[in-house]
Structures are given as C-alpha cells and as structure tokens.
Design a protein around this motif. Sequence first.
Motif: not given
Length: 201
Positions: A153-170
């Motif tokens: 994720v990179q917002w204008p003028g901000k450093p790039r970050t990494t988003s981590l999410r856990a998903l449960r699938l059934i």
Amino acid sequence: MKRYTGAAVVTAAVLLAAGCSSGSADKKPTADPTAAVLAAARSYQEAQNAEDWRAVCKARSERLRYGTVETCVEDNTPGASSPSPTGAQAATSSPSDEPPRYADGSTPRPRATRTTGGPDRADLGPVEASDVVEVPAGAGHPAGYGVLVTYTVQWPGKPRTTSLRALRLIKESGAWAVDQTEDVDTDEAHGSAVLNALSGG
C-alpha cells in the motif's frame, strides 16, 4: 487333467489378485485443497482491493455477508443509502447494523481504498496468497483453512507499506468462501501468525 487343474488354480489366483487391486484402486485419494484455497483467497482480496463489491460479496460465506449478495453490495457501496430503522425495527436492530469489533472492543483500522479523489487514492500492489493452514472451529466460525494474503500500500507522499491479512475459508455450496478476515500481527514471533490471527491470538 492335472494340467487343467493347475491352470484353474493359477487363473483363480490371478482373478483374486486382480479383484484386490481393483478394490484398492476404487478408493480415490482425497484431493489436496491447497491450490483452490489459495486461488479463492487471492481472488477475494483482489476484488476487495478493486472495490468490486459484487465479486467480494459472492465470495463471502452467508454468515459474513449478513444477508443476501444484493444487501451486501448495497452495504459496501459508498454513497448507497439504506433506510433508517424506525419503531420496532430500531428496537430490534441486529449486530450487523453496527461496525465490527474485536474481542477487546476496538474496531478494525480503516483499510486502504481506491477512490476517485486524488489525494485519498492509495496505490495497491499485487496480491499474494500463501501459508495455508488448517484452522479449527471457534468463535462462531466453522473449521476451514487459513490463508495469508499480502499486498503493498502506498499513499501519495508516504513510504510503501505491506498489508498482511488472514482469511478463513470454508466449503459452502460446493465452493470455497471467505468466512473471516483479520489483520495479521507482524510482531508475532512464534507459531503460525495466520492461525493466531484467526483464533483471536
């Protein structure tokens, strides 16, 4: 006559062996769901990042949709107005009318979205899915598989970050559906971060 008897014994032994081998061949091995689970998780997150709410809602379980696909789409579409509950409806509002909350009472942090307004637009990188792990039933969720999805994720003028999410699938109606989504604690140092996130720590 003895030759025929010997041949009959040999034939019976061959048929018996063939019968045993065909019986074991009839037992089909259980298909490994890893590839399908990873594909479903990646597609879900890609649809959410693109704000394709119809695809997102179709990929959710009935429990996570809080209603029909159409209702889910309306609830997630910016600017869509829903009638305010009045009278008896207001007195019996369901938990789905309120924002989701964690066990400690806090609410999830706002997610990065693609909007038409320039300064509010975040550049989201490609989605990767990995770390498939079996997750037991708990906290109102059935047992299933957990997957880690990551994207930048990179917002204008901000450093790039990494988003981590856990998903449960059934498995629901013959397809893999997302039943739970949680942010992953990047400071998690032991065990499976996905399992910890989906089981509440």
